[in-house]
Design a protein around this motif. Structure first.
Motif, PDB file in Angstrom:
ATOM      1  N   TYR A   7       0.855  -1.187   0.000  1.00 25.72           N
ATOM      2  CA  TYR A   7       0.000   0.000   0.000  1.00 25.72           C
ATOM      3  C   TYR A   7       0.889   1.235   0.000  1.00 25.72           C
ATOM      4  O   TYR A   7       1.803   1.353   0.821  1.00 25.72           O
ATOM      5  N   THR A   8       0.593   2.154  -0.914  1.00 27.25           N
ATOM      6  CA  THR A   8       1.459   3.291  -1.139  1.00 27.25           C
ATOM      7  C   THR A   8       0.639   4.486  -1.604  1.00 27.25           C
ATOM      8  O   THR A   8      -0.593   4.405  -1.707  1.00 27.25           O
ATOM      9  N   LYS A   9       1.313   5.578  -1.897  1.00 29.82           N
ATOM     10  CA  LYS A   9       0.686   6.736  -2.541  1.00 29.82           C
ATOM     11  C   LYS A   9       1.768   7.467  -3.321  1.00 29.82           C
ATOM     12  O   LYS A   9       2.962   7.223  -3.129  1.00 29.82           O
ATOM     13  N   ARG A  36      -0.697  -1.015  -4.426  1.00 27.70           N
ATOM     14  CA  ARG A  36      -2.036  -0.443  -4.314  1.00 27.70           C
ATOM     15  C   ARG A  36      -1.923   1.002  -3.833  1.00 27.70           C
ATOM     16  O   ARG A  36      -1.459   1.260  -2.726  1.00 27.70           O
ATOM     17  N   ASP A  37      -2.357   1.914  -4.671  1.00 26.27           N
ATOM     18  CA  ASP A  37      -2.375   3.334  -4.322  1.00 26.27           C
ATOM     19  C   ASP A  37      -3.607   3.580  -3.447  1.00 26.27           C
ATOM     20  O   ASP A  37      -4.740   3.369  -3.892  1.00 26.27           O
ATOM     21  N   ILE A  38      -3.390   4.027  -2.220  1.00 21.72           N
ATOM     22  CA  ILE A  38      -4.505   4.180  -1.282  1.00 21.72           C
ATOM     23  C   ILE A  38      -5.520   5.229  -1.749  1.00 21.72           C
ATOM     24  O   ILE A  38      -6.660   5.216  -1.310  1.00 21.72           O
ATOM     25  N   TYR A  39      -5.106   6.121  -2.645  1.00 20.93           N
ATOM     26  CA  TYR A  39      -6.029   7.151  -3.126  1.00 20.93           C
ATOM     27  C   TYR A  39      -6.962   6.657  -4.226  1.00 20.93           C
ATOM     28  O   TYR A  39      -7.802   7.410  -4.711  1.00 20.93           O
ATOM     29  N   THR A  40      -6.832   5.382  -4.599  1.00 19.54           N
ATOM     30  CA  THR A  40      -7.735   4.823  -5.609  1.00 19.54           C
ATOM     31  C   THR A  40      -8.876   4.032  -4.981  1.00 19.54           C
ATOM     32  O   THR A  40      -9.729   3.501  -5.691  1.00 19.54           O
ATOM     33  N   ASN A  41      -8.911   3.965  -3.640  1.00 15.38           N
ATOM     34  CA  ASN A  41      -9.922   3.168  -2.956  1.00 15.38           C
ATOM     35  C   ASN A  41     -10.191   3.814  -1.593  1.00 15.38           C
ATOM     36  O   ASN A  41      -9.276   3.908  -0.769  1.00 15.38           O
ATOM     37  N   ASP A  42     -11.414   4.222  -1.359  1.00 17.42           N
ATOM     38  CA  ASP A  42     -11.745   4.928  -0.110  1.00 17.42           C
ATOM     39  C   ASP A  42     -11.470   4.085   1.137  1.00 17.42           C
ATOM     40  O   ASP A  42     -11.031   4.600   2.158  1.00 17.42           O
ATOM     41  N   ALA A  43     -11.727   2.793   1.052  1.00 15.67           N
ATOM     42  CA  ALA A  43     -11.486   1.920   2.214  1.00 15.67           C
ATOM     43  C   ALA A  43      -9.996   1.845   2.529  1.00 15.67           C
ATOM     44  O   ALA A  43      -9.604   1.872   3.698  1.00 15.67           O
ATOM     45  N   TRP A  44      -9.163   1.737   1.486  1.00 20.53           N
ATOM     46  CA  TRP A  44      -7.706   1.708   1.708  1.00 20.53           C
ATOM     47  C   TRP A  44      -7.237   3.031   2.297  1.00 20.53           C
ATOM     48  O   TRP A  44      -6.416   3.041   3.205  1.00 20.53           O
TER      49      TRP A  44
END
Length: 80
Positions: A7-9, A36-44
Motif C-alpha cells: 500500500y502506497t501513494k 495499491r495506491d490508497i487514493y484509488t480506494n476509499d477503504a484503503w
C-alpha cells in the motif's frame, strides 16, 4: 508464487524507500509485488492513510513504523 501487497501513494519518500527494499529482495526471493495506491480506494485510504508504506504478506503485516530490510526479509522468508 508469494504475493506481497504494498500500500502506497504518490509523492511519498518513505514509500519509494520501501519499494526499493522490496525490489532488492526480489533478487533473492521469488515473490510478486501488487502495488495499491490508497487514493484509488476509499477503504484503503481510511485504513492505511497514517500507516503507509504498509506491506501485507499473507497474514503478516508491516506498517511504516516497523518497515525495514530486516522485517521485510523475515516476513518474506517466513511466508515462502
Amino acid at each position: 508464487m508469494l504475493k506481497v501487497i504494498f500500500y502506497t501513494k504518490e509523492v511519498c519518500s518513505l514509500c519509494e524507500d520501501a519499494e526499493a527494499l522490496l525490489t532488492m529482495l526480489q533478487q533473492h526471493y521469488p515473490f510478486e509485488i501488487e502495488e495499491r495506491d490508497i487514493y484509488t480506494n476509499d477503504a484503503w485510504l481510511e485504513e492505511f492513510q497514517l500507516l503507509i508504506p504498509y506491506v501485507k504478506i499473507n497474514e503478516t503485516t508491516i506498517d511504516c513504523e516497523e518497515l525495514n530490510i530486516d522485517t521485510l526479509e523475515d516476513a518474506i522468508k517466513k511466508n515462502i
